[in-house]
Design a protein around this motif. Structure first.
Motif, PDB file in Angstrom:
ATOM      1  N   LYS A  80     -14.621   7.314 -43.795  1.00  0.00           N
ATOM      2  CA  LYS A  80     -13.808   7.370 -42.581  1.00  0.00           C
ATOM      3  C   LYS A  80     -13.566   8.827 -42.176  1.00  0.00           C
ATOM      4  O   LYS A  80     -13.698   9.194 -41.013  1.00  0.00           O
ATOM      5  N   GLU A  81     -13.212   9.655 -43.147  1.00  0.00           N
ATOM      6  CA  GLU A  81     -12.975  11.077 -42.892  1.00  0.00           C
ATOM      7  C   GLU A  81     -14.264  11.767 -42.450  1.00  0.00           C
ATOM      8  O   GLU A  81     -14.265  12.576 -41.517  1.00  0.00           O
ATOM      9  N   GLU A  82     -15.347  11.426 -43.098  1.00  0.00           N
ATOM     10  CA  GLU A  82     -16.653  11.988 -42.762  1.00  0.00           C
ATOM     11  C   GLU A  82     -17.028  11.673 -41.317  1.00  0.00           C
ATOM     12  O   GLU A  82     -17.423  12.559 -40.560  1.00  0.00           O
ATOM     13  N   LEU A  83     -16.895  10.414 -40.942  1.00  0.00           N
ATOM     14  CA  LEU A  83     -17.236   9.998 -39.582  1.00  0.00           C
ATOM     15  C   LEU A  83     -16.296  10.647 -38.572  1.00  0.00           C
ATOM     16  O   LEU A  83     -16.711  11.029 -37.480  1.00  0.00           O
ATOM     17  N   SER A  84     -15.044  10.806 -38.935  1.00  0.00           N
ATOM     18  CA  SER A  84     -14.078  11.474 -38.065  1.00  0.00           C
ATOM     19  C   SER A  84     -14.499  12.918 -37.795  1.00  0.00           C
ATOM     20  O   SER A  84     -14.440  13.386 -36.654  1.00  0.00           O
ATOM     21  N   ASN A  85     -14.922  13.632 -38.835  1.00  0.00           N
ATOM     22  CA  ASN A  85     -15.360  15.022 -38.672  1.00  0.00           C
ATOM     23  C   ASN A  85     -16.607  15.120 -37.802  1.00  0.00           C
ATOM     24  O   ASN A  85     -16.702  15.984 -36.927  1.00  0.00           O
ATOM     25  N   ILE A  86     -17.559  14.229 -38.035  1.00  0.00           N
ATOM     26  CA  ILE A  86     -18.789  14.241 -37.239  1.00  0.00           C
ATOM     27  C   ILE A  86     -18.469  13.878 -35.789  1.00  0.00           C
ATOM     28  O   ILE A  86     -19.003  14.480 -34.854  1.00  0.00           O
ATOM     29  N   SER A  87     -17.569  12.927 -35.584  1.00  0.00           N
ATOM     30  CA  SER A  87     -17.181  12.523 -34.227  1.00  0.00           C
ATOM     31  C   SER A  87     -16.500  13.660 -33.479  1.00  0.00           C
ATOM     32  O   SER A  87     -16.693  13.822 -32.270  1.00  0.00           O
ATOM     33  N   ARG A  88     -15.688  14.435 -34.192  1.00  0.00           N
ATOM     34  CA  ARG A  88     -15.024  15.587 -33.575  1.00  0.00           C
ATOM     35  C   ARG A  88     -16.079  16.582 -33.066  1.00  0.00           C
ATOM     36  O   ARG A  88     -15.996  17.075 -31.942  1.00  0.00           O
ATOM     37  N   TRP A  89     -17.079  16.856 -33.901  1.00  0.00           N
ATOM     38  CA  TRP A  89     -18.174  17.743 -33.509  1.00  0.00           C
ATOM     39  C   TRP A  89     -18.871  17.200 -32.258  1.00  0.00           C
ATOM     40  O   TRP A  89     -19.147  17.936 -31.314  1.00  0.00           O
ATOM     41  N   TRP A  90     -19.142  15.907 -32.251  1.00  0.00           N
ATOM     42  CA  TRP A  90     -19.847  15.263 -31.145  1.00  0.00           C
ATOM     43  C   TRP A  90     -19.035  15.350 -29.854  1.00  0.00           C
ATOM     44  O   TRP A  90     -19.574  15.644 -28.789  1.00  0.00           O
ATOM     45  N   LYS A  91     -17.726  15.115 -29.962  1.00  0.00           N
ATOM     46  CA  LYS A  91     -16.863  15.179 -28.768  1.00  0.00           C
ATOM     47  C   LYS A  91     -16.794  16.591 -28.211  1.00  0.00           C
ATOM     48  O   LYS A  91     -16.702  16.778 -27.001  1.00  0.00           O
ATOM     49  N   GLU A  92     -16.820  17.594 -29.083  1.00  0.00           N
ATOM     50  CA  GLU A  92     -16.798  18.984 -28.630  1.00  0.00           C
ATOM     51  C   GLU A  92     -18.056  19.327 -27.838  1.00  0.00           C
ATOM     52  O   GLU A  92     -18.008  20.177 -26.939  1.00  0.00           O
ATOM     53  N   LEU A  93     -19.162  18.682 -28.126  1.00  0.00           N
ATOM     54  CA  LEU A  93     -20.390  18.901 -27.369  1.00  0.00           C
ATOM     55  C   LEU A  93     -20.286  18.295 -25.964  1.00  0.00           C
ATOM     56  O   LEU A  93     -21.025  18.691 -25.064  1.00  0.00           O
ATOM     57  N   ASP A  94     -19.428  17.315 -25.792  1.00  0.00           N
ATOM     58  CA  ASP A  94     -19.112  16.686 -24.503  1.00  0.00           C
ATOM     59  C   ASP A  94     -20.337  16.132 -23.782  1.00  0.00           C
ATOM     60  O   ASP A  94     -20.495  16.303 -22.583  1.00  0.00           O
ATOM     61  N   PHE A  95     -21.188  15.456 -24.508  1.00  0.00           N
ATOM     62  CA  PHE A  95     -22.384  14.880 -23.911  1.00  0.00           C
ATOM     63  C   PHE A  95     -22.061  13.739 -22.947  1.00  0.00           C
ATOM     64  O   PHE A  95     -22.829  13.489 -22.023  1.00  0.00           O
ATOM     65  N   THR A  96     -20.958  13.050 -23.146  1.00  0.00           N
ATOM     66  CA  THR A  96     -20.635  11.934 -22.245  1.00  0.00           C
ATOM     67  C   THR A  96     -20.384  12.424 -20.822  1.00  0.00           C
ATOM     68  O   THR A  96     -20.667  11.714 -19.868  1.00  0.00           O
ATOM     69  N   THR A  97     -19.886  13.664 -20.680  1.00  0.00           N
ATOM     70  CA  THR A  97     -19.683  14.238 -19.352  1.00  0.00           C
ATOM     71  C   THR A  97     -20.941  14.944 -18.866  1.00  0.00           C
ATOM     72  O   THR A  97     -21.359  14.775 -17.719  1.00  0.00           O
ATOM     73  N   LYS A  98     -21.535  15.742 -19.742  1.00  0.00           N
ATOM     74  CA  LYS A  98     -22.688  16.554 -19.360  1.00  0.00           C
ATOM     75  C   LYS A  98     -23.960  15.731 -19.162  1.00  0.00           C
ATOM     76  O   LYS A  98     -24.784  16.049 -18.312  1.00  0.00           O
ATOM     77  N   LEU A  99     -24.132  14.713 -19.978  1.00  0.00           N
ATOM     78  CA  LEU A  99     -25.325  13.863 -19.907  1.00  0.00           C
ATOM     79  C   LEU A  99     -24.889  12.387 -19.898  1.00  0.00           C
ATOM     80  O   LEU A  99     -25.084  11.669 -20.877  1.00  0.00           O
ATOM     81  N   PRO A 100     -24.325  11.929 -18.790  1.00  0.00           N
ATOM     82  CA  PRO A 100     -23.783  10.559 -18.773  1.00  0.00           C
ATOM     83  C   PRO A 100     -24.829   9.463 -18.979  1.00  0.00           C
ATOM     84  O   PRO A 100     -24.495   8.351 -19.364  1.00  0.00           O
ATOM     85  N   PHE A 101     -26.092   9.784 -18.748  1.00  0.00           N
ATOM     86  CA  PHE A 101     -27.161   8.811 -18.933  1.00  0.00           C
ATOM     87  C   PHE A 101     -27.536   8.624 -20.405  1.00  0.00           C
ATOM     88  O   PHE A 101     -28.183   7.660 -20.771  1.00  0.00           O
ATOM     89  N   ALA A 102     -27.135   9.564 -21.242  1.00  0.00           N
ATOM     90  CA  ALA A 102     -27.538   9.542 -22.654  1.00  0.00           C
ATOM     91  C   ALA A 102     -26.728   8.491 -23.425  1.00  0.00           C
ATOM     92  O   ALA A 102     -25.548   8.278 -23.169  1.00  0.00           O
ATOM     93  N   ARG A 103     -27.387   7.876 -24.363  1.00  0.00           N
ATOM     94  CA  ARG A 103     -26.745   6.869 -25.207  1.00  0.00           C
ATOM     95  C   ARG A 103     -25.870   7.550 -26.261  1.00  0.00           C
ATOM     96  O   ARG A 103     -26.279   8.541 -26.852  1.00  0.00           O
ATOM     97  N   ASP A 104     -24.703   7.025 -26.467  1.00  0.00           N
ATOM     98  CA  ASP A 104     -23.805   7.551 -27.501  1.00  0.00           C
ATOM     99  C   ASP A 104     -24.075   6.753 -28.771  1.00  0.00           C
ATOM    100  O   ASP A 104     -23.560   5.665 -28.966  1.00  0.00           O
ATOM    101  N   ARG A 105     -24.912   7.310 -29.642  1.00  0.00           N
ATOM    102  CA  ARG A 105     -25.376   6.582 -30.827  1.00  0.00           C
ATOM    103  C   ARG A 105     -24.933   7.230 -32.126  1.00  0.00           C
ATOM    104  O   ARG A 105     -25.508   6.992 -33.173  1.00  0.00           O
ATOM    105  N   LEU A 106     -23.912   8.059 -32.064  1.00  0.00           N
ATOM    106  CA  LEU A 106     -23.503   8.813 -33.243  1.00  0.00           C
ATOM    107  C   LEU A 106     -23.118   7.902 -34.405  1.00  0.00           C
ATOM    108  O   LEU A 106     -23.558   8.109 -35.535  1.00  0.00           O
TER     109      LEU A 106
END
Length: 188
Positions: A107-133
């Protein structure tokens, strides 16, 4: 679901891990008229061990599994000194390294990786991209499941997630000429 405690606990684990919402009421058959777990269960070490392991799969509010955890931990702790090898080792290992610790680690591991992913902000920058983290993480968890592989899981999850983004960009924006050049570069 009827049967011995080990088989019922195993069924509970398998169905829960497969995503089914299973009621822990299936353990009622192992309780007495006062609502306590039956004392006869204490003679079934394998069953107690199974119930102990699978009680860690509980979610908030499942009081019966809290009771099962307390009941089994108490009795297994007492009994481990009186058991013979290899059962004594299995019980001691389960008591010292419960699934809850492993679940917490992931759970902690996934939380850390998710934080990194959110900082990249791909959902805003690349809205067409699949969020598969999360999918990438669980894929790597299946390949490198031991706690000693934390760094490898994190690294490879990030690499696969980035490759997934590249694939989405490739599919969304590449012209035939660009795609052919990209394929040639990858093949080299």
């Amino acid at each position: 679901m009827e049967g011995d405690i080990y088989n019922v606990a195993l069924q509970f684990q398998l169905l829960t891990q497969a995503g089914y919402n299973i009621s822990c009421g299936m353990f009622n058959e192992f309780k007495d008229e006062k609502g306590n777990f039956k004392k006869a269960l204490m003679s079934d070490i394998r069953g107690m061990l199974g119930l102990y392991k699978y009680a860690h799969l509980k979610v908030h509010g499942e009081d019966m599994l809290d009771e099962a955890l307390t009941f089994t931990a108490t009795h297994l702790t007492y009994m481990v000194e009186h058991l013979e090898y290899p059962l004594a080792d299995l019980v001691a290992h389960a008591l010292n390294r419960p699934l809850r610790k492993i679940k917490s680690l992931h759970k902690e591991e996934l939380s850390n990786i998710s934080r990194w992913w959110k900082e990249l902000d791909f959902t805003t920058k690349l809205p067409f991209a699949r969020d598969r983290l999360v999918k990438c993480y669980f894929w790597m968890l299946g390949v490198c499941f031991g706690p000693q592989y934390v760094q490898g899981r994190r690294f490879i999850t990030k690499v696969i997630a980035m490759i997934s983004i590249l694939d989405d960009i490739y599919e969304a924006y590449g012209t035939i000429e660009e795609l052919n050049l990209f394929i040639e570069a990858i093949e080299r």
